[in-house]
Design a protein around this motif. Sequence first.
Motif, PDB file in Angstrom:
ATOM      1  N   GLY A 184       0.836  -1.185  -0.119  1.00  0.00           N
ATOM      2  CA  GLY A 184      -0.173   0.027   0.007  1.00  0.00           C
ATOM      3  C   GLY A 184       0.866   1.340   0.044  1.00  0.00           C
ATOM      4  N   GLY A 185       0.490   2.158  -0.962  1.00  0.00           N
ATOM      5  CA  GLY A 185       1.164   3.596  -0.890  1.00  0.00           C
ATOM      6  C   GLY A 185       2.468   3.469  -1.589  1.00  0.00           C
ATOM      7  N   THR A 186       2.970   2.209  -2.350  1.00  0.00           N
ATOM      8  CA  THR A 186       4.102   2.235  -3.074  1.00  0.00           C
ATOM      9  C   THR A 186       3.858   2.361  -4.454  1.00  0.00           C
ATOM     10  OG1 THR A 186       4.085  -0.302  -3.472  1.00  0.00           O
ATOM     11  CG2 THR A 186       4.796   0.606  -1.149  1.00  0.00           C
ATOM     12  N   ALA A 187       4.719   2.273  -5.245  1.00  0.00           N
ATOM     13  CA  ALA A 187       4.598   2.531  -6.750  1.00  0.00           C
ATOM     14  C   ALA A 187       4.103   1.187  -7.365  1.00  0.00           C
ATOM     15  CB  ALA A 187       5.983   2.645  -7.531  1.00  0.00           C
ATOM     16  N   ASN A 188       4.326  -0.085  -6.439  1.00  0.00           N
ATOM     17  CA  ASN A 188       3.690  -1.403  -7.141  1.00  0.00           C
ATOM     18  C   ASN A 188       2.749  -1.807  -6.233  1.00  0.00           C
ATOM     19  OD1 ASN A 188       7.084  -1.538  -7.253  1.00  0.00           O
ATOM     20  ND2 ASN A 188       5.804  -2.214  -9.111  1.00  0.00           N
ATOM     21  N   GLU A 189       1.692  -0.741  -5.770  1.00  0.00           N
ATOM     22  CA  GLU A 189       0.649  -1.381  -4.786  1.00  0.00           C
ATOM     23  C   GLU A 189      -0.248  -2.391  -5.513  1.00  0.00           C
ATOM     24  OE1 GLU A 189      -3.421   0.638  -2.763  1.00  0.00           O
ATOM     25  OE2 GLU A 189      -1.695   1.807  -2.697  1.00  0.00           O
ATOM     26  N   THR A 190      -0.668  -3.433  -4.757  1.00  0.00           N
ATOM     27  CA  THR A 190      -1.313  -4.767  -5.500  1.00  0.00           C
ATOM     28  C   THR A 190      -1.828  -5.649  -4.377  1.00  0.00           C
ATOM     29  OG1 THR A 190      -1.019  -6.496  -7.005  1.00  0.00           O
ATOM     30  CG2 THR A 190       0.686  -6.286  -5.337  1.00  0.00           C
ATOM     31  N   PRO A 191      -3.243  -6.001  -4.847  1.00  0.00           N
ATOM     32  CA  PRO A 191      -3.538  -7.146  -3.994  1.00  0.00           C
ATOM     33  C   PRO A 191      -2.998  -8.340  -4.255  1.00  0.00           C
ATOM     34  CG  PRO A 191      -4.995  -6.820  -5.899  1.00  0.00           C
ATOM     35  CD  PRO A 191      -4.132  -5.897  -5.972  1.00  0.00           C
ATOM     36  N   LEU A 192      -2.933  -9.263  -3.164  1.00  0.00           N
ATOM     37  CA  LEU A 192      -2.293 -10.608  -3.413  1.00  0.00           C
ATOM     38  C   LEU A 192      -3.622 -11.776  -3.495  1.00  0.00           C
ATOM     39  CD1 LEU A 192       0.233 -10.254  -0.539  1.00  0.00           C
ATOM     40  CD2 LEU A 192       0.525  -9.725  -2.852  1.00  0.00           C
ATOM     41  N   SER A 193      -3.483 -12.608  -4.520  1.00  0.00           N
ATOM     42  CA  SER A 193      -4.539 -13.440  -4.675  1.00  0.00           C
ATOM     43  C   SER A 193      -4.622 -14.586  -3.746  1.00  0.00           C
ATOM     44  CB  SER A 193      -4.272 -14.018  -6.076  1.00  0.00           C
ATOM     45  OG  SER A 193      -2.976 -15.177  -5.994  1.00  0.00           O
ATOM     46  N   PRO A 194      -5.615 -15.436  -3.657  1.00  0.00           N
ATOM     47  CA  PRO A 194      -5.549 -16.538  -2.859  1.00  0.00           C
ATOM     48  C   PRO A 194      -4.281 -17.649  -3.423  1.00  0.00           C
ATOM     49  CG  PRO A 194      -7.598 -16.228  -3.643  1.00  0.00           C
ATOM     50  CD  PRO A 194      -6.790 -15.165  -3.991  1.00  0.00           C
ATOM     51  N   GLY A 195      -3.720 -18.209  -2.325  1.00  0.00           N
ATOM     52  CA  GLY A 195      -2.549 -19.024  -2.783  1.00  0.00           C
ATOM     53  C   GLY A 195      -2.433 -20.316  -2.360  1.00  0.00           C
ATOM     54  N   VAL A 196      -1.456 -20.762  -2.531  1.00  0.00           N
ATOM     55  CA  VAL A 196      -1.067 -22.190  -1.961  1.00  0.00           C
ATOM     56  C   VAL A 196       0.039 -22.431  -1.341  1.00  0.00           C
ATOM     57  CG1 VAL A 196      -2.206 -23.289  -4.128  1.00  0.00           C
ATOM     58  CG2 VAL A 196       0.084 -23.004  -4.015  1.00  0.00           C
ATOM     59  N   TRP A 197       0.271 -23.406  -0.427  1.00  0.00           N
ATOM     60  CA  TRP A 197       1.640 -23.746   0.281  1.00  0.00           C
ATOM     61  C   TRP A 197       1.879 -25.221   0.349  1.00  0.00           C
ATOM     62  CZ3 TRP A 197       1.372 -26.475   4.740  1.00  0.00           C
ATOM     63  CH2 TRP A 197       0.318 -26.760   5.432  1.00  0.00           C
ATOM     64  N   SER A 198       3.157 -25.732   0.715  1.00  0.00           N
ATOM     65  CA  SER A 198       3.511 -26.979   0.683  1.00  0.00           C
ATOM     66  C   SER A 198       4.774 -26.964   1.303  1.00  0.00           C
ATOM     67  CB  SER A 198       3.798 -27.443  -0.518  1.00  0.00           C
ATOM     68  OG  SER A 198       4.914 -27.098  -1.416  1.00  0.00           O
ATOM     69  N   VAL A 199       5.119 -28.279   2.100  1.00  0.00           N
ATOM     70  CA  VAL A 199       6.351 -28.700   3.094  1.00  0.00           C
ATOM     71  C   VAL A 199       6.439 -29.997   2.359  1.00  0.00           C
ATOM     72  CG1 VAL A 199       7.233 -29.116   5.181  1.00  0.00           C
ATOM     73  CG2 VAL A 199       5.641 -27.136   4.847  1.00  0.00           C
ATOM     74  N   SER A 200       7.888 -30.131   2.084  1.00  0.00           N
ATOM     75  CA  SER A 200       8.169 -31.511   1.486  1.00  0.00           C
ATOM     76  C   SER A 200       8.850 -32.455   2.586  1.00  0.00           C
ATOM     77  CB  SER A 200       9.000 -31.429   0.612  1.00  0.00           C
ATOM     78  OG  SER A 200       9.853 -32.395   0.017  1.00  0.00           O
ATOM     79  N   TYR A 201       8.544 -33.819   2.415  1.00  0.00           N
ATOM     80  CA  TYR A 201       9.380 -34.827   3.489  1.00  0.00           C
ATOM     81  C   TYR A 201      10.815 -34.487   3.216  1.00  0.00           C
ATOM     82  CZ  TYR A 201       5.458 -37.406   4.697  1.00  0.00           C
ATOM     83  OH  TYR A 201       4.333 -37.923   5.245  1.00  0.00           O
ATOM     84  N   ILE A 202      11.683 -34.642   4.092  1.00  0.00           N
ATOM     85  CA  ILE A 202      13.154 -34.857   3.961  1.00  0.00           C
ATOM     86  C   ILE A 202      13.588 -36.154   4.137  1.00  0.00           C
ATOM     87  CG2 ILE A 202      13.716 -34.314   6.444  1.00  0.00           C
ATOM     88  CD1 ILE A 202      16.136 -32.699   4.962  1.00  0.00           C
ATOM     89  N   VAL A 203      14.352 -36.765   3.439  1.00  0.00           N
ATOM     90  CA  VAL A 203      14.844 -38.109   3.531  1.00  0.00           C
ATOM     91  C   VAL A 203      16.174 -38.260   3.550  1.00  0.00           C
ATOM     92  CG1 VAL A 203      14.596 -40.784   2.730  1.00  0.00           C
ATOM     93  CG2 VAL A 203      12.599 -38.921   2.694  1.00  0.00           C
ATOM     94  N   GLY A 204      17.117 -38.517   4.517  1.00  0.00           N
ATOM     95  CA  GLY A 204      18.575 -38.800   4.349  1.00  0.00           C
ATOM     96  C   GLY A 204      19.109 -37.608   4.141  1.00  0.00           C
ATOM     97  N   GLY A 205      18.398 -36.386   4.453  1.00  0.00           N
ATOM     98  CA  GLY A 205      19.212 -35.067   4.307  1.00  0.00           C
ATOM     99  C   GLY A 205      18.651 -34.421   2.780  1.00  0.00           C
ATOM    100  N   ASN A 206      17.956 -34.978   2.191  1.00  0.00           N
ATOM    101  CA  ASN A 206      17.352 -34.408   0.927  1.00  0.00           C
ATOM    102  C   ASN A 206      15.947 -34.590   0.828  1.00  0.00           C
ATOM    103  OD1 ASN A 206      19.878 -34.475  -1.200  1.00  0.00           O
ATOM    104  ND2 ASN A 206      19.979 -36.324   0.104  1.00  0.00           N
ATOM    105  N   LEU A 207      15.268 -33.493   0.404  1.00  0.00           N
ATOM    106  CA  LEU A 207      14.037 -33.180   0.088  1.00  0.00           C
ATOM    107  C   LEU A 207      13.436 -34.024  -1.052  1.00  0.00           C
ATOM    108  CD1 LEU A 207      13.692 -29.160   0.649  1.00  0.00           C
ATOM    109  CD2 LEU A 207      13.047 -31.186   2.102  1.00  0.00           C
ATOM    110  N   LEU A 208      12.177 -34.685  -0.815  1.00  0.00           N
ATOM    111  CA  LEU A 208      11.816 -35.617  -1.640  1.00  0.00           C
ATOM    112  C   LEU A 208      11.274 -34.768  -3.126  1.00  0.00           C
ATOM    113  CD1 LEU A 208       9.620 -38.392   0.048  1.00  0.00           C
ATOM    114  CD2 LEU A 208      12.066 -38.526  -0.823  1.00  0.00           C
ATOM    115  N   ASN A 209      10.709 -33.497  -2.636  1.00  0.00           N
ATOM    116  CA  ASN A 209      10.229 -32.713  -3.796  1.00  0.00           C
ATOM    117  C   ASN A 209      10.748 -31.166  -3.219  1.00  0.00           C
ATOM    118  OD1 ASN A 209       9.006 -31.066  -5.973  1.00  0.00           O
ATOM    119  ND2 ASN A 209       7.235 -32.433  -5.771  1.00  0.00           N
TER     120      ASN A 209
END
Length: 433
Positions: free
Chosen positions: A190-215
């Motif tokens: 708000g009040g910046t040169a890039n004022e904008t609404p944000l849309s509904p979004g998505v989020w995620s958390v990946s499993y970690i296996v042996g120190g590496n994320l599966l995705n």
Amino acid sequence: MNSTKITTLFALAVLASTFVACKKDNVGLPDSAAEKTAVSIENVLNAKPLVESGVFQGPVTPLILPGQSTTIQFSAAKGEAISFATMYGASNDLFFAPENPGIQVYTGDGIPIEGDVSTQVKLWDNGTRINQKPGASVSHPGVAENKNVSEVIATDAQGNPYLSAAKLVKATLKYNGNSVFTLTLENTSGGTANETPLSPGVWSVSYIVGGNLLNAAPLFAKDKPTANGLTSIAEAGDNGALSTYLKSITGIFTPLSPILVVVYNGIDNPLYKVGENDRNQGLKDLAQKGDASILAAFLKGKSGIKSVYVLAASGTTVLLPKINGQAGSKVSQELSVTKGDRIAIATMYGFSNDWFFASGAEGIDPFKKGDASANMALYNNGTALDQFPGAGITQFNLAGTPLAESKLITAVPNPNPFTTLPDIQDFIKVSIQ
């Protein structure tokens, strides 16, 4: 073999070493009147790479307007990260998201991170529409183009200027305890040169296996074409398609520890009893660490115990689930049994604090051939504080140290306070041949 499969297989090889490797140990004398049978145990879980995923939107309307905020609550183990995507509403196809694999929520020492993490939020171009000057006058959907996802730094491909994403979206982490976090996203444009609404979004958390994320890139990949419904968010603020995709790859991942198999006769279940405390004979080590050797050694030579085996999967020790279409691990053992014998089986739900699969109070009849999976159930050993399975900072097989508690052994409810599990028969298959 593609790089994703190579990474996954490497991670699983490392995972196997975190479980205690147990050799097969048959104790007990052969019975001259015995008959031969065999038991096999298989991990039949259809593994999913994401621990959790979900959607978010504004507090009043689906849009998150300047000055408004939204929250995401999630669980995570050390090394796991939170990712999200939401449209820069006053654009043709720009979106906000952290760079892959997402916002880290623990330090390297396993200390929860709290406070302002806005610098990890970036602005991205979906590459499917030519950018107009951002603002209320943008016409949707605009002119199509076919480019890869790219980061917008200062200006887009058409030369339109942008403040840094951290000045438009404030991201704040709060640790709620017991591996649970809250991420707050506030629209500060708000009040910046890039004022904008944000849309509904998505989020995620990946499993970690042996120190590496599966995705490590479930929402998008930098310098690659957009996919899986992200375009609907980036162009129209519609999170439906990407949410559906994320749901399809969100669920349960767990190995099973080396399997403890006990043949007994004339006594009650030698491993546990629902409604009692752990007997301090080694079941705790199996339930918390996947180490069946202590309980196996304790049972050796005890009255009513005829034979004891610890069955480790070839090459991996642990029994891995179905991954990328490949069958899960399977172990088998020939048994020598006589009338009245029963079989007790136990194995750790590997990505838990102290859950274990086990045959019920009456054990398994070794003379009843076929699928015996209905005899299995999932139990809580009551010796370690529970956390979200696969997303707990104190889970032994995720490099944690269990937090002790003292409760009675109980069946794990389903759904439970953390998640909804598949049916037991969709985790573990037990067969008598």
